[in-house]
Write an enzyme that holds these catalytic residues in place. Sequence first.
Site, PDB file in Angstrom:
ATOM      1  N   ARG A 243       0.855  -1.181   0.000  1.00  0.00           N
ATOM      2  CA  ARG A 243       0.000   0.000   0.000  1.00  0.00           C
ATOM      3  C   ARG A 243       0.891   1.232   0.000  1.00  0.00           C
ATOM      4  O   ARG A 243       1.979   1.230   0.593  1.00  0.00           O
ATOM      5  CB  ARG A 243      -0.907   0.029   1.240  1.00  0.00           C
ATOM      6  N   GLU A 272      -3.266   7.590  -4.324  1.00  0.00           N
ATOM      7  CA  GLU A 272      -3.762   7.082  -5.604  1.00  0.00           C
ATOM      8  C   GLU A 272      -5.276   7.262  -5.750  1.00  0.00           C
ATOM      9  O   GLU A 272      -5.985   7.213  -4.738  1.00  0.00           O
ATOM     10  CB  GLU A 272      -3.354   5.610  -5.793  1.00  0.00           C
ATOM     11  N   HIS A 290      -1.570   0.250  -9.823  1.00  0.00           N
ATOM     12  CA  HIS A 290      -2.212  -0.686  -8.885  1.00  0.00           C
ATOM     13  C   HIS A 290      -2.855  -1.867  -9.638  1.00  0.00           C
ATOM     14  O   HIS A 290      -4.075  -2.042  -9.618  1.00  0.00           O
ATOM     15  CB  HIS A 290      -3.253   0.046  -8.012  1.00  0.00           C
TER      16      HIS A 290
HETATM   17  C1  DGY Z   1      -5.800  -6.103  -2.896  1.00  0.00           C
HETATM   18  O1  DGY Z   1      -6.402  -7.139  -3.136  1.00  0.00           O
HETATM   19  O2  DGY Z   1      -5.607  -5.690  -1.750  1.00  0.00           O
HETATM   20  C2  DGY Z   1      -5.325  -5.314  -4.068  1.00  0.00           C
HETATM   21  O3  DGY Z   1      -4.390  -4.359  -3.706  1.00  0.00           O
HETATM   22  C3  DGY Z   1      -6.491  -4.677  -4.773  1.00  0.00           C
HETATM   23  O4  DGY Z   1      -7.022  -3.678  -3.936  1.00  0.00           O
END
Ligand code: DGY
Length: 329
Positions: A243, A272, A290
């Site tokens: 993240r 983001e 992402h």
């Molecule tokens: C997750 O599955 O956490 C991915 O980052 C998509 O949000």
Amino acid sequence: MASSMSKPKIFVARQIFPEGLERLRAIAEVDYNDQSVPLSPVDLSLRLAHVDGALVTGSEKIDAQTLSQAHRLKIVSNIAVGFNNFDIQLLTEKNILATNTPEVLTDTTADMGFLLLMAAARRLSEGEHWLRAGHWQNWSLGGMMGMDIHHSTIGVMGMGRIGQAIAKRALAFGMTVIYYNRRQLPKEIEKECQATYVTKEELLKTADHVMLVMPYVPENHHFIGEKELALMKSTATLVNIARGGIVDENALIHALKNQIIFSAGLDVYEGEPNIHPGLLEVPNIVLAPHIGSATQKTRLAMMHLAIDNLIAGLNHQQPPNLINTDLWK
Ligand code: DGY
């Protein structure tokens, strides 16, 4: 919860695949936001006000504001493995089940981690931009030199399912695997991954490349900042597939500009989809939007798993991927 006579009401917060919508419409009255754009918190709270269940993505914040009117909500199902968008304590207090989608995306996301590592360390993105701009005149012995992946040492920060899958890929490249985790893993998993547990500081100093795969919890905010980047090797690549908030982007930009580290690969960003403009200016970084889990097979599997979780909860059964398991006890 809806009575046995009437269908439950659910809210689908974002566009999903048609087969998912079909499954949901067969069992529930569906309020569907068919856009790929997240609703504002005010609109989201209004849509959650009249439903028994909700299917959301990592972009929908489920917190005090959006839950303020959700008096009949019994389950929120995330189409994501990460659930930092959920206020789990509040959901539990309100007796609302929370679920996520682990496992189905492990290998796909681990592949992405490796892709970013290799692309950044070998300057693929930079090289392609340079070539497209017409700068390539001659092959040269010292041209576009990167750093090796094979037989180097990878430091995995966060050794959950995805971290372990990355470690196994690393072994095939002849890499040495060191890891840091909140807790040391059981010996049999360490053996399977041929991974050695080290401190955060030791990892940063020793690893040729650092891969971030940990969950984004408050104590991991800016887990990698100026101090940590200064400990890393000047030849190292940093990859973040976890993240955005885990990395201090200002510090990273400074480190890349001043060759404190060699390169970086990011799939996630603090604000983001808004990207820090400084990230767009540095050449020695690979930026992905992402897409760690974004293959056709995996995204479909995530949607179906999230629907399985939702349907189980609506049917008073324990969802396969319940996060706040306390509610079930
Ligand atoms: C997750 O599955 O956490 C991915 O980052 C998509 O949000």
